[in-house]
Design a protein around this motif. Structure first.
Motif, PDB file in Angstrom:
ATOM      1  N   ALA A 116      68.623  13.923  51.915  1.00  0.00           N
ATOM      2  CA  ALA A 116      67.760  13.415  52.986  1.00  0.00           C
ATOM      3  C   ALA A 116      66.368  14.026  52.820  1.00  0.00           C
ATOM      4  O   ALA A 116      66.033  15.009  53.478  1.00  0.00           O
ATOM      5  CB  ALA A 116      68.350  13.767  54.355  1.00  0.00           C
ATOM      6  N   PRO A 117      65.551  13.450  51.936  1.00  0.00           N
ATOM      7  CA  PRO A 117      64.239  14.045  51.625  1.00  0.00           C
ATOM      8  C   PRO A 117      63.323  14.218  52.827  1.00  0.00           C
ATOM      9  O   PRO A 117      62.445  15.087  52.813  1.00  0.00           O
ATOM     10  CB  PRO A 117      63.655  13.054  50.613  1.00  0.00           C
ATOM     11  N   ASP A 118      63.516  13.421  53.849  1.00  0.00           N
ATOM     12  CA  ASP A 118      62.644  13.508  55.025  1.00  0.00           C
ATOM     13  C   ASP A 118      63.218  14.395  56.122  1.00  0.00           C
ATOM     14  O   ASP A 118      62.649  14.471  57.215  1.00  0.00           O
ATOM     15  CB  ASP A 118      62.407  12.101  55.596  1.00  0.00           C
ATOM     16  N   ALA A 119      64.324  15.051  55.852  1.00  0.00           N
ATOM     17  CA  ALA A 119      64.958  15.878  56.886  1.00  0.00           C
ATOM     18  C   ALA A 119      64.087  17.076  57.245  1.00  0.00           C
ATOM     19  O   ALA A 119      63.358  17.624  56.418  1.00  0.00           O
ATOM     20  CB  ALA A 119      66.320  16.366  56.400  1.00  0.00           C
ATOM     21  N   GLU A 120      64.177  17.468  58.500  1.00  0.00           N
ATOM     22  CA  GLU A 120      63.579  18.726  58.954  1.00  0.00           C
ATOM     23  C   GLU A 120      64.634  19.807  58.749  1.00  0.00           C
ATOM     24  O   GLU A 120      65.691  19.774  59.382  1.00  0.00           O
ATOM     25  CB  GLU A 120      63.183  18.644  60.426  1.00  0.00           C
ATOM     26  N   VAL A 121      64.359  20.735  57.860  1.00  0.00           N
ATOM     27  CA  VAL A 121      65.330  21.773  57.520  1.00  0.00           C
ATOM     28  C   VAL A 121      64.877  23.110  58.100  1.00  0.00           C
ATOM     29  O   VAL A 121      63.774  23.581  57.812  1.00  0.00           O
ATOM     30  CB  VAL A 121      65.511  21.895  55.989  1.00  0.00           C
ATOM     31  N   VAL A 122      65.727  23.706  58.919  1.00  0.00           N
ATOM     32  CA  VAL A 122      65.448  25.004  59.541  1.00  0.00           C
ATOM     33  C   VAL A 122      66.402  26.024  58.936  1.00  0.00           C
ATOM     34  O   VAL A 122      67.626  25.905  59.088  1.00  0.00           O
ATOM     35  CB  VAL A 122      65.625  24.945  61.067  1.00  0.00           C
ATOM     36  N   ARG A 123      65.858  27.016  58.244  1.00  0.00           N
ATOM     37  CA  ARG A 123      66.683  28.015  57.558  1.00  0.00           C
ATOM     38  C   ARG A 123      66.683  29.320  58.353  1.00  0.00           C
ATOM     39  O   ARG A 123      65.623  29.922  58.561  1.00  0.00           O
ATOM     40  CB  ARG A 123      66.153  28.260  56.147  1.00  0.00           C
ATOM     41  N   ILE A 124      67.868  29.756  58.774  1.00  0.00           N
ATOM     42  CA  ILE A 124      67.997  30.986  59.563  1.00  0.00           C
ATOM     43  C   ILE A 124      69.104  31.842  58.963  1.00  0.00           C
ATOM     44  O   ILE A 124      70.291  31.665  59.293  1.00  0.00           O
ATOM     45  CB  ILE A 124      68.284  30.684  61.045  1.00  0.00           C
ATOM     46  N   PRO A 125      68.786  32.752  58.052  1.00  0.00           N
ATOM     47  CA  PRO A 125      69.813  33.653  57.506  1.00  0.00           C
ATOM     48  C   PRO A 125      70.449  34.471  58.633  1.00  0.00           C
ATOM     49  O   PRO A 125      69.755  34.945  59.537  1.00  0.00           O
ATOM     50  CB  PRO A 125      69.027  34.545  56.548  1.00  0.00           C
ATOM     51  N   MET A 126      71.764  34.641  58.567  1.00  0.00           N
ATOM     52  CA  MET A 126      72.486  35.340  59.622  1.00  0.00           C
ATOM     53  C   MET A 126      73.247  36.541  59.057  1.00  0.00           C
ATOM     54  O   MET A 126      73.428  36.694  57.850  1.00  0.00           O
ATOM     55  CB  MET A 126      73.462  34.382  60.304  1.00  0.00           C
ATOM     56  N   ALA A 127      73.712  37.381  59.956  1.00  0.00           N
ATOM     57  CA  ALA A 127      74.545  38.544  59.614  1.00  0.00           C
ATOM     58  C   ALA A 127      75.344  38.901  60.852  1.00  0.00           C
ATOM     59  O   ALA A 127      75.063  38.413  61.953  1.00  0.00           O
ATOM     60  CB  ALA A 127      73.688  39.717  59.154  1.00  0.00           C
ATOM     61  N   ASP A 128      76.344  39.772  60.677  1.00  0.00           N
ATOM     62  CA  ASP A 128      77.217  40.104  61.807  1.00  0.00           C
ATOM     63  C   ASP A 128      77.047  41.538  62.295  1.00  0.00           C
ATOM     64  O   ASP A 128      77.861  42.035  63.067  1.00  0.00           O
ATOM     65  CB  ASP A 128      78.678  39.836  61.456  1.00  0.00           C
ATOM     66  N   GLY A 129      75.990  42.186  61.858  1.00  0.00           N
ATOM     67  CA  GLY A 129      75.776  43.578  62.258  1.00  0.00           C
ATOM     68  C   GLY A 129      76.038  44.561  61.149  1.00  0.00           C
ATOM     69  O   GLY A 129      75.730  45.751  61.273  1.00  0.00           O
ATOM     70  N   GLY A 130      76.575  44.093  60.035  1.00  0.00           N
ATOM     71  CA  GLY A 130      76.805  44.956  58.888  1.00  0.00           C
ATOM     72  C   GLY A 130      75.659  44.894  57.907  1.00  0.00           C
ATOM     73  O   GLY A 130      74.512  44.595  58.264  1.00  0.00           O
ATOM     74  N   GLU A 131      75.976  45.165  56.653  1.00  0.00           N
ATOM     75  CA  GLU A 131      74.961  45.157  55.608  1.00  0.00           C
ATOM     76  C   GLU A 131      74.282  43.786  55.544  1.00  0.00           C
ATOM     77  O   GLU A 131      74.934  42.754  55.595  1.00  0.00           O
ATOM     78  CB  GLU A 131      75.614  45.478  54.266  1.00  0.00           C
ATOM     79  N   GLY A 132      72.966  43.793  55.453  1.00  0.00           N
ATOM     80  CA  GLY A 132      72.199  42.554  55.421  1.00  0.00           C
ATOM     81  C   GLY A 132      71.541  42.214  56.744  1.00  0.00           C
ATOM     82  O   GLY A 132      70.644  41.369  56.805  1.00  0.00           O
ATOM     83  N   THR A 133      71.967  42.864  57.824  1.00  0.00           N
ATOM     84  CA  THR A 133      71.411  42.564  59.143  1.00  0.00           C
ATOM     85  C   THR A 133      69.927  42.913  59.212  1.00  0.00           C
ATOM     86  O   THR A 133      69.126  42.168  59.788  1.00  0.00           O
ATOM     87  CB  THR A 133      72.180  43.333  60.229  1.00  0.00           C
ATOM     88  N   LEU A 134      69.569  44.039  58.624  1.00  0.00           N
ATOM     89  CA  LEU A 134      68.173  44.473  58.649  1.00  0.00           C
ATOM     90  C   LEU A 134      67.265  43.409  58.041  1.00  0.00           C
ATOM     91  O   LEU A 134      66.211  43.077  58.594  1.00  0.00           O
ATOM     92  CB  LEU A 134      68.040  45.785  57.881  1.00  0.00           C
ATOM     93  N   ASP A 135      67.676  42.863  56.907  1.00  0.00           N
ATOM     94  CA  ASP A 135      66.850  41.857  56.239  1.00  0.00           C
ATOM     95  C   ASP A 135      66.745  40.587  57.067  1.00  0.00           C
ATOM     96  O   ASP A 135      65.673  39.975  57.145  1.00  0.00           O
ATOM     97  CB  ASP A 135      67.433  41.527  54.861  1.00  0.00           C
ATOM     98  N   CYS A 136      67.831  40.172  57.696  1.00  0.00           N
ATOM     99  CA  CYS A 136      67.807  38.957  58.523  1.00  0.00           C
ATOM    100  C   CYS A 136      66.842  39.108  59.699  1.00  0.00           C
ATOM    101  O   CYS A 136      66.024  38.222  59.964  1.00  0.00           O
ATOM    102  CB  CYS A 136      69.208  38.647  59.045  1.00  0.00           C
ATOM    103  N   ILE A 137      66.955  40.218  60.403  1.00  0.00           N
ATOM    104  CA  ILE A 137      66.090  40.423  61.557  1.00  0.00           C
ATOM    105  C   ILE A 137      64.645  40.617  61.125  1.00  0.00           C
ATOM    106  O   ILE A 137      63.713  40.085  61.741  1.00  0.00           O
ATOM    107  CB  ILE A 137      66.581  41.623  62.392  1.00  0.00           C
ATOM    108  N   GLY A 138      64.439  41.341  60.022  1.00  0.00           N
ATOM    109  CA  GLY A 138      63.077  41.561  59.536  1.00  0.00           C
ATOM    110  C   GLY A 138      62.399  40.268  59.134  1.00  0.00           C
ATOM    111  O   GLY A 138      61.220  40.052  59.422  1.00  0.00           O
ATOM    112  N   ALA A 139      63.145  39.375  58.465  1.00  0.00           N
ATOM    113  CA  ALA A 139      62.570  38.101  58.038  1.00  0.00           C
ATOM    114  C   ALA A 139      62.173  37.251  59.229  1.00  0.00           C
ATOM    115  O   ALA A 139      61.201  36.494  59.174  1.00  0.00           O
ATOM    116  CB  ALA A 139      63.566  37.350  57.166  1.00  0.00           C
ATOM    117  N   ALA A 140      62.916  37.376  60.335  1.00  0.00           N
ATOM    118  CA  ALA A 140      62.656  36.532  61.501  1.00  0.00           C
ATOM    119  C   ALA A 140      61.605  37.109  62.429  1.00  0.00           C
ATOM    120  O   ALA A 140      60.850  36.364  63.066  1.00  0.00           O
ATOM    121  CB  ALA A 140      63.953  36.313  62.275  1.00  0.00           C
ATOM    122  N   THR A 141      61.538  38.433  62.512  1.00  0.00           N
ATOM    123  CA  THR A 141      60.685  39.040  63.535  1.00  0.00           C
ATOM    124  C   THR A 141      59.502  39.820  62.983  1.00  0.00           C
ATOM    125  O   THR A 141      58.602  40.196  63.741  1.00  0.00           O
ATOM    126  CB  THR A 141      61.515  39.990  64.418  1.00  0.00           C
ATOM    127  N   GLY A 142      59.494  40.091  61.695  1.00  0.00           N
ATOM    128  CA  GLY A 142      58.422  40.913  61.144  1.00  0.00           C
ATOM    129  C   GLY A 142      58.657  42.382  61.435  1.00  0.00           C
ATOM    130  O   GLY A 142      59.792  42.837  61.564  1.00  0.00           O
TER     131      GLY A 142
END
Length: 375
Positions: A31-57
């Motif tokens: 769907a080339p015209d789709a609006e794509v919203v990318r939101i990496p997620m985590a459950d509180g373990g490893e990787g959470t810092l990167d998810c929150i940092g990417a979203a909030t600065g």
């Protein structure tokens, strides 16, 4: 067509951000015209810092701290843009991957380094600290973390105990006089994805001790030590954490923080979803795609895919999971709002082959899912 992509990482293969990108490729092919919203997620373990940092600065702070056995490691945490909040990931300073497989020390490993990260954040002005507790190498009840914030753990003769969970067998008193006013004034929240109590057959030592290298005899010793720790916490802090759900997270770190710091333990997925703005992003979504490496019975118990499916259902959007492996039954996830689940495997492959090909397999599977939706 508005497609929201909100997956967990594929452990040992792709970060959540990389999973988002791969799925996005497939969505746009279909769907080339789709609006794509990318939101990496985590459950509180490893990787959470990167998810929150990417979203909030915010500012990533790197610091040399004590590793699980005291040797220095370079760890990091996220200081909020206004420096009044911080996100600390226990795995960065006190995580199991910081020790070699043949160098695990379940009786001596501790969480001092995580406490040093917190102390630095508080020193810089943070008064709202989110601690993500997955992936610990220790079963010390969080005593290392608390010691770094000023607490002292003493035996019957007033001597300070050595680091590690086993030493808590000799705990007689906890001295909190040196805990600063700044720490006392800080709100602590704990992101955790387990509901295990501190002690007993489902407790921190029994369930998680073996993966940290504990033998059956050491598991029994650590459970007795944590029981002694909980007894003293109840006497001196007025909070019984023996059988409190979630108190056993990260080798009992959650229990120690709940009693001493009056912390609040909350499901990691909910905290991360709120921090990265997932509920708002789902407004008007036509399709939600989430994912994780292995979808099984545990996935319905507070993991990313279950929380995303639940939120999608609240917004009346179909939710699809892409996973490397599907292990039935999937009905508990369907009951939570999941529409469908698909394996990205395209035939017999070794794990190494699946890992190397994961981005292309995710894109191909996502394309087919979106073609069905867009038809």
């Amino acid at each position: 067509m508005r497609v929201v992509i909100a997956p967990d990482s594929f452990k040992g293969s792709l970060t959540a951000a990389a999973v988002c990108e791969a799925i996005g490729v497939g969505v746009l092919r279909a769907a080339p015209d789709a609006e794509v919203v990318r939101i990496p997620m985590a459950d509180g373990g490893e990787g959470t810092l990167d998810c929150i940092g990417a979203a909030t600065g915010g500012q990533e702070v790197r610091l040399d701290v004590s590793g699980p056995l005291g040797a220095p490691v370079t760890a990091r945490y996220l200081l909020g843009a206004d420096a009044t909040s911080a996100v600390v990931e226990l795995a960065s300073a006190s995580g199991l991957p910081l020790l070699p497989p043949d160098g695990l020390a379940p009786l001596r490993a501790d969480t001092t380094g995580t406490g040093e990260l917190i102390a630095d954040a508080v020193h810089r002005g943070a008064r709202d600290v989110l601690v993500c507790v997955g992936g610990s190498a220790s079963t010390d009840g969080g005593t290392g973390l608390l010691r770094a914030l000023g607490a002292r753990f003493l035996d019957a003769r007033g001597r300070e105990l050595p680091p590690g969970g086993a030493a808590l067998l000799d705990l007689a008193r906890i001295d909190l006089d040196a805990v600063s006013e700044a720490v006392r004034a800080t709100r602590f929240r704990i992101a955790c994805d387990v509901t295990n109590p501190l002690v007993g057959p489902e407790g921190a030592a029994a369930v998680f001790g073996p993966q940290k290298g504990a033998t059956p005899a050491e598991v029994e010793l650590l459970d007795r030590a944590l029981t002694r720790f909980a007894d003293v916490l109840a006497e001196e802090c007025g909070t019984s954490v023996h059988h409190l759900p979630g108190a056993g997270a990260a080798g009992g770190t959650c229990g120690g923080m709940l009693a001493v710091l009056d912390a609040a333990a909350l499901p990691g997925c909910e905290l991360v979803a709120a921090a990265v703005g997932l509920p708002a992003a789902l407004v008007g979504a036509d399709l939600v795609i989430t994912g994780e490496g292995r979808l099984d019975r545990q996935s319905a118990g507070g993991k990313v895919v279950s929380h995303v499916a639940r939120l999608a259902a609240e917004h009346r959007a179909p939710a699809v999971v892409l996973a490397g492996q599907l292990v039935p039954p999937l009905s508990p996830l369907h009951d939570l709002g999941l529409t469908a689940a698909f394996s990205i495997a395209d035939g017999p492959r070794t794990l190494a082959e699946m890992t190397r090909s994961a981005p292309a397999l995710l894109a191909d599977t996502a394309e087919q899912v979106v073609r069905l939706r867009a038809s």
